[in-house]
Design an enzyme around this catalytic site. Structure first.
Site, mmCIF file in Angstrom:
data_model
loop_
_atom_site.group_PDB
_atom_site.id
_atom_site.type_symbol
_atom_site.label_atom_id
_atom_site.label_comp_id
_atom_site.label_asym_id
_atom_site.label_seq_id
_atom_site.Cartn_x
_atom_site.Cartn_y
_atom_site.Cartn_z
ATOM 1 N N GLY A 190 32.886 33.069 43.090
ATOM 2 C CA GLY A 190 32.093 32.127 43.880
ATOM 3 C C GLY A 190 30.602 32.349 43.742
ATOM 4 N N LEU A 191 30.024 31.760 42.699
ATOM 5 C CA LEU A 191 28.574 31.892 42.488
ATOM 6 C C LEU A 191 27.861 30.567 42.792
ATOM 7 C CD1 LEU A 191 26.230 33.689 41.359
ATOM 8 C CD2 LEU A 191 26.748 32.765 39.098
ATOM 9 N N THR A 200 24.940 26.086 31.091
ATOM 10 C CA THR A 200 24.975 24.871 30.255
ATOM 11 C C THR A 200 24.427 25.189 28.853
ATOM 12 O OG1 THR A 200 22.734 24.216 30.850
ATOM 13 C CG2 THR A 200 24.499 23.425 32.302
ATOM 14 N N GLU A 230 26.551 27.022 44.078
ATOM 15 C CA GLU A 230 26.441 26.364 45.392
ATOM 16 C C GLU A 230 25.964 24.928 45.182
ATOM 17 O OE1 GLU A 230 23.969 28.872 47.857
ATOM 18 O OE2 GLU A 230 25.400 30.529 47.681
ATOM 19 N N PRO A 231 26.119 24.078 46.198
ATOM 20 C CA PRO A 231 25.706 22.680 46.006
ATOM 21 C C PRO A 231 24.260 22.551 45.516
ATOM 22 C CG PRO A 231 26.974 22.890 48.024
ATOM 23 C CD PRO A 231 26.778 24.288 47.510
ATOM 24 N N ARG A 290 50.185 9.066 9.146
ATOM 25 C CA ARG A 290 49.772 7.690 9.412
ATOM 26 C C ARG A 290 49.307 7.003 8.122
ATOM 27 N NH1 ARG A 290 50.071 3.378 12.850
ATOM 28 N NH2 ARG A 290 48.098 2.258 12.993
ATOM 29 N N GLY A 347 42.604 7.036 15.866
ATOM 30 C CA GLY A 347 42.383 5.616 16.142
ATOM 31 C C GLY A 347 42.733 5.289 17.586
ATOM 32 N N GLY A 348 43.295 4.113 17.806
ATOM 33 C CA GLY A 348 43.644 3.682 19.166
ATOM 34 C C GLY A 348 44.608 4.630 19.859
ATOM 35 N N GLU A 394 29.542 28.198 33.149
ATOM 36 C CA GLU A 394 29.114 29.531 32.678
ATOM 37 C C GLU A 394 27.795 29.428 31.881
ATOM 38 O OE1 GLU A 394 31.944 32.446 31.724
ATOM 39 O OE2 GLU A 394 33.563 31.457 32.825
HETATM 40 P P1 FAD Z 1 22.287 21.834 37.170
HETATM 41 O O1 FAD Z 1 21.921 23.266 37.172
HETATM 42 O O2 FAD Z 1 21.770 20.964 38.242
HETATM 43 O O3 FAD Z 1 21.882 21.222 35.756
HETATM 44 C C1 FAD Z 1 21.829 19.818 35.511
HETATM 45 C C2 FAD Z 1 21.187 19.603 34.138
HETATM 46 O O4 FAD Z 1 19.867 20.140 34.128
HETATM 47 C C3 FAD Z 1 21.941 20.308 33.011
HETATM 48 O O5 FAD Z 1 21.886 19.522 31.848
HETATM 49 C C4 FAD Z 1 21.137 21.566 32.798
HETATM 50 O O6 FAD Z 1 21.281 22.108 31.486
HETATM 51 C C5 FAD Z 1 19.724 21.066 33.058
HETATM 52 N N1 FAD Z 1 18.810 22.137 33.442
HETATM 53 C C6 FAD Z 1 18.812 22.895 34.570
HETATM 54 N N2 FAD Z 1 17.827 23.793 34.537
HETATM 55 C C7 FAD Z 1 17.181 23.615 33.357
HETATM 56 C C8 FAD Z 1 16.073 24.243 32.722
HETATM 57 N N3 FAD Z 1 15.420 25.289 33.278
HETATM 58 N N4 FAD Z 1 15.680 23.790 31.510
HETATM 59 C C9 FAD Z 1 16.354 22.776 30.905
HETATM 60 N N5 FAD Z 1 17.398 22.146 31.449
HETATM 61 C C10 FAD Z 1 17.805 22.559 32.663
HETATM 62 N N6 FAD Z 1 30.821 28.008 39.211
HETATM 63 C C11 FAD Z 1 31.241 29.193 39.766
HETATM 64 O O7 FAD Z 1 30.474 29.906 40.385
HETATM 65 N N7 FAD Z 1 32.546 29.580 39.647
HETATM 66 C C12 FAD Z 1 33.479 28.846 38.989
HETATM 67 O O8 FAD Z 1 34.652 29.237 38.909
HETATM 68 C C13 FAD Z 1 33.071 27.597 38.406
HETATM 69 N N8 FAD Z 1 33.983 26.787 37.807
HETATM 70 C C14 FAD Z 1 33.608 25.510 37.437
HETATM 71 C C15 FAD Z 1 34.579 24.598 37.017
HETATM 72 C C16 FAD Z 1 34.226 23.293 36.716
HETATM 73 C C17 FAD Z 1 35.281 22.317 36.321
HETATM 74 C C18 FAD Z 1 32.855 22.888 36.790
HETATM 75 C C19 FAD Z 1 32.433 21.474 36.468
HETATM 76 C C20 FAD Z 1 31.899 23.785 37.172
HETATM 77 C C21 FAD Z 1 32.249 25.099 37.526
HETATM 78 N N9 FAD Z 1 31.302 25.999 38.017
HETATM 79 C C22 FAD Z 1 31.706 27.207 38.551
HETATM 80 C C23 FAD Z 1 29.904 25.588 38.170
HETATM 81 C C24 FAD Z 1 29.124 25.582 36.874
HETATM 82 O O9 FAD Z 1 28.894 26.887 36.434
HETATM 83 C C25 FAD Z 1 27.841 24.769 37.127
HETATM 84 O O10 FAD Z 1 28.228 23.413 37.231
HETATM 85 C C26 FAD Z 1 26.809 24.976 36.027
HETATM 86 O O11 FAD Z 1 26.269 26.258 36.117
HETATM 87 C C27 FAD Z 1 25.670 23.946 36.077
HETATM 88 O O12 FAD Z 1 25.140 23.844 37.357
HETATM 89 P P2 FAD Z 1 24.956 22.394 38.037
HETATM 90 O O13 FAD Z 1 26.235 21.679 37.885
HETATM 91 O O14 FAD Z 1 24.414 22.593 39.397
HETATM 92 O O15 FAD Z 1 23.885 21.672 37.107
#
Ligand code: FAD
Length: 382
Positions: A124-125, A364, A127-128, A267, A338-339, A362
């Site tokens: 759990g890392l 982006t 947050e919204p 195919r 294809g389709g 983990e």
């Molecule tokens: P944001 O950080 O808001 O990023 C939005 C966009 O802005 C991205 O394109 C990003 O690359 C870009 N951006 C942000 N900062 C910069 C910067 N400095 N320079 C350039 N571009 C930038 N998290 C956990 O803790 N535990 C989990 O088990 C886990 N599982 C997940 C499973 C799923 C299916 C999903 C979708 C997510 C999960 N996550 C989990 C969360 C995931 O790690 C985050 O969604 C990810 O770190 C991106 O954070 P965000 O969604 O808030 O996007």
């Protein structure tokens, strides 16, 4: 330079390949449609020792080096990224953090149950309000006598609704990464509320949850590592976790490649198999080259881990390249089908949906580029 596997690694790869073909591949579409894997898969993974790979035998694990762990990730990723994720979070992020940072008491309390498949762990890392910028998280843990009281919100937590233990990162000190501490929170604690996030684009077999911590009380024995060490624990887990995501993406791309070759040979259009057309072979060749290149990056990073050498930048390179390649491979596979690639009777549409998330979680792709750029220039562009 020897790029081959040892006899032991080869044997493990054969076992994992055969098991995935039997236990995962035939069910992946059905689990995707149902938005839930059959949870019996957890017990089956544990029986084979897959949930304890890399954990010492004294704690119920099955030992093994990091490259072997990556071989498992590749095979599970080829079968179903949802299953791969269940394992890479519970074992790779949670159990391995407990093994590295836990007290003897924490190891004996959690590791045998996690390795034995009696429970799963979640990490759990996120947050919204804090995703990429995880060091700014705001969930708080406040001292109350000998206890800690945790309050806050976590989102997108893999295994969140199934886990028996949650590794929660919370702020115990001032702003920034140094104020974060890690806690092992039993998920049956009062105030620990989780809700499944439905309607995901991919990874539909896996339970992803939001978690509310409403004054969850734990003793100091729940603290993992020292106060203020939480961010280091999270990043250490994610460094290796990124190699695992990369390995799983290699498996996904390989699955797309194998399915594409078989389909293209079967195919026929304009009187001959589409595999005989140069434009189709170009897509197959591109997929094969990128998949192999991604695997070599994964193996290099895994080899550095196994030799105890620095690997952080190589992990980011592997994750960036392998996940972007997997998205491309899945997209090309749909083109070759294809389709038929657009309906879920065939696996490549699901592969595309599953691959898409690997460039997001983990760290982006943009974050991986910033990490690589910082390592090469010495300048942080965050
Ligand atoms: P944001 O950080 O808001 O990023 C939005 C966009 O802005 C991205 O394109 C990003 O690359 C870009 N951006 C942000 N900062 C910069 C910067 N400095 N320079 C350039 N571009 C930038 N998290 C956990 O803790 N535990 C989990 O088990 C886990 N599982 C997940 C499973 C799923 C299916 C999903 C979708 C997510 C999960 N996550 C989990 C969360 C995931 O790690 C985050 O969604 C990810 O770190 C991106 O954070 P965000 O969604 O808030 O996007």
């Amino acid at each position: 330079m020897d790029l081959g596997l040892t006899a032991e690694q080869q044997q493990f790869q054969d076992l994992a390949r055969e098991w995935v073909d039997r236990e995962v591949v035939p069910h992946a579409t059905e689990w995707d449609r149902a938005e839930q894997v059959d949870t019996k898969i957890v017990g089956k993974l544990a029986e084979l020792g897959f949930l304890g790979l890399g954990i010492d035998e004294e704690w119920g694990g099955s030992g093994g080096d990091f490259l072997t762990y990556c071989l498992m990730m590749e095979e599970l990723g080829r079968g179903d990224t949802s299953v791969r994720g269940i394992v890479s979070v519970s074992l790779g992020l949670v159990s391995k953090s407990i093994q590295k940072y836990g007290t003897e008491e924490q190891k004996s309390r959690w590791l045998p149950a996690l390795c034995g498949g009696e429970m799963l762990g979640c990490f759990g890392l996120t947050e919204p309000g804090t995703g990429s910028d995880a060091g700014s998280l705001i969930t708080r843990a406040v001292r109350d006598g000998d206890d800690w009281v945790l309050s806050g919100e976590k989102i997108f937590i893999t295994n969140g609704t199934w886990a028996g233990v949650a590794l929660i990162f919370a702020r115990t000190g001032g702003p920034g990464p140094k104020g974060i501490t890690a806690f092992l929170v039993p998920t049956d604690k009062s105030g620990f509320v989780r809700n499944e996030i439905k309607g995901k684009l991919g990874l539909r077999g896996q339970a992803t949850a939001s978690i509310s911590l409403d004054e969850v009380r734990v003793g100091d024995e729940a603290r993992l590592g020292a106060e203020g060490e939480g961010f280091t624990i999270a990043m250490t887990a994610l460094d290796k976790g990124r190699i695992a995501v990369a390995a799983g993406s290699v498996g996904l791309a390989r699955g797309c490649l194998e399915a594409s070759i078989a389909y293209a040979k079967d195919r026929s259009q304009f009187g001959k198999p589409i595999a005989g057309y140069q434009l189709v072979q170009e897509m197959i060749a591109d997929m094969a080259v990128e998949t192999d290149a991604a695997r070599l990056l994964v193996w290099r990073a895994a080899d550095l881990v196994d030799r105890g050498l620095p690997f952080r930048t190589e992990a980011s390179m592997a994750k960036l390249f392998a996940t972007e390649s997997a998205v491309k491979a899945a997209n090309q596979a749909i083109q070759i089908f294809g389709g038929y690639g657009y309906v879920d009777e065939f696996p490549v549409g699901k592969a595309m949906r599953d691959a898409r998330v690997t460039t997001l979680y983990e760290g982006t792709s943009q974050i991986q580029k910033l990490l690589i750029g910082r390592a090469l220039t010495g300048i942080s562009a965050f």
